[in-house]
Write an enzyme that holds these catalytic residues in place. Structure first.
Site, PDB file in Angstrom:
ATOM      1  N   SER A 115       0.848  -1.192   0.000  1.00  0.00           N
ATOM      2  CA  SER A 115       0.000   0.000   0.000  1.00  0.00           C
ATOM      3  C   SER A 115       0.883   1.240   0.000  1.00  0.00           C
ATOM      4  CB  SER A 115      -0.894   0.012   1.244  1.00  0.00           C
ATOM      5  OG  SER A 115      -1.551   1.263   1.401  1.00  0.00           O
ATOM      6  N   TYR A 139      -2.786  -0.995  10.096  1.00  0.00           N
ATOM      7  CA  TYR A 139      -2.678  -1.174   8.645  1.00  0.00           C
ATOM      8  C   TYR A 139      -1.350  -0.630   8.137  1.00  0.00           C
ATOM      9  CZ  TYR A 139      -4.132  -1.119   3.721  1.00  0.00           C
ATOM     10  OH  TYR A 139      -4.219  -1.332   2.369  1.00  0.00           O
TER      11      TYR A 139
END
Length: 247
Positions: free
Chosen positions: A132, A145
């Site tokens: 990401s 995350y």
């Protein structure tokens, strides 16, 4: 073209989003595709679909053995299984922290562990981790995350170093805002979605197929000298900030 002809590709998180887009794109290029996901099989999945919880090491070992037994080899692994999360350190429970790391980071390590055995035996393979932009840089209220995706970067580099001698390439993709079921909570807030999309230099969100196209390159022999890289597929988000409004 048939850039993956005669190759066997395993994709986790294949029930939706980036994983499903990779499965479809790989099948279009001639691959025998095996999709793994804890969710239900999507309609007209382009290959074999099997249920898997990426936290279950014994199940991973069994399924990888079954796949190799059925197809005789394993050429490509895409680790796309993952979950979203929100919260700062003080707002994140220990249980939720562990769940995010278990699925987004440890799951990628475990599937790689059991995919590596046939790749080492055949002295070739390509492993692609889906990271990401928030593994490249942080953002607020997203600590578990962020940390899990940051770990994907180091997992990618470490594996590239450890297994490159066997002609196994390991790379990662760092998507920006991609319109998938996992990012539905962003789309539900139209004002925030528009703002987040505007921070990408292309002034829009991406589509899963745009990530799958880059994954296809990494899976193919065209990327034969690419390993240990984290490639941003983010519409220019990680290029920097824009202070003046676009013209």
């Amino acid at each position: 073209m048939a850039r993956l002809q005669n190759k066997v590709a395993v994709v986790t998180g294949a029930a939706s989003g980036i994983g499903l887009a990779c499965a479809r794109r790989f099948a279009e290029e001639g691959a025998q595709v095996v999709g793994l996901d804890i969710g239900a099989a999507p309609a007209e999945f382009p290959g074999l679909f099997m249920s898997l919880d990426v936290r279950d090491e014994a199940q991973i070992e069994q399924l990888m053995s079954e796949i190799v037994g059925r197809f005789g080899r394993l050429d490509v692994l895409v680790n796309a299984a993952g979950i979203a999360d929100q919260g700062s350190v003080t707002a994140t429970s220990t249980a939720n922290w562990q769940r995010v790391l278990d699925i987004n980071l440890t799951g990628s390590m475990l599937t790689s562990k059991y995919a590596l055995a046939p790749m080492l035996a055949q002295r070739s393979g390509s492993i692609i981790h889906i990271g990401s932009i928030f593994g490249l840089q942080g953002c607020d209220n997203n600590v578990a995350y962020n940390v899990a995706k940051g770990g994907i970067n180091q997992l990618t580099r470490s594996m590239a170093i450890d297994y490159g001698h066997a002609n196994i390439r390991v790379n990662g993709l760092c998507p920006g805002l991609i319109d998938t079921p996992m990012t539905s909570m962003v789309r539900d807030n139209q004002a925030f979605h528009a703002y987040f999309a505007s921070q990408h230099m292309l002034c829009r969100a991406g589509q899963p197929e745009e990530v799958a196209n880059v994954a296809l390159f990494l899976a193919s022999d065209e990327a034969s000298f690419v390993s240990g890289q984290m490639i941003a597929v983010d519409g220019g988000f990680s290029a920097g900030r824009r202070f003046a409004p676009p013209q």
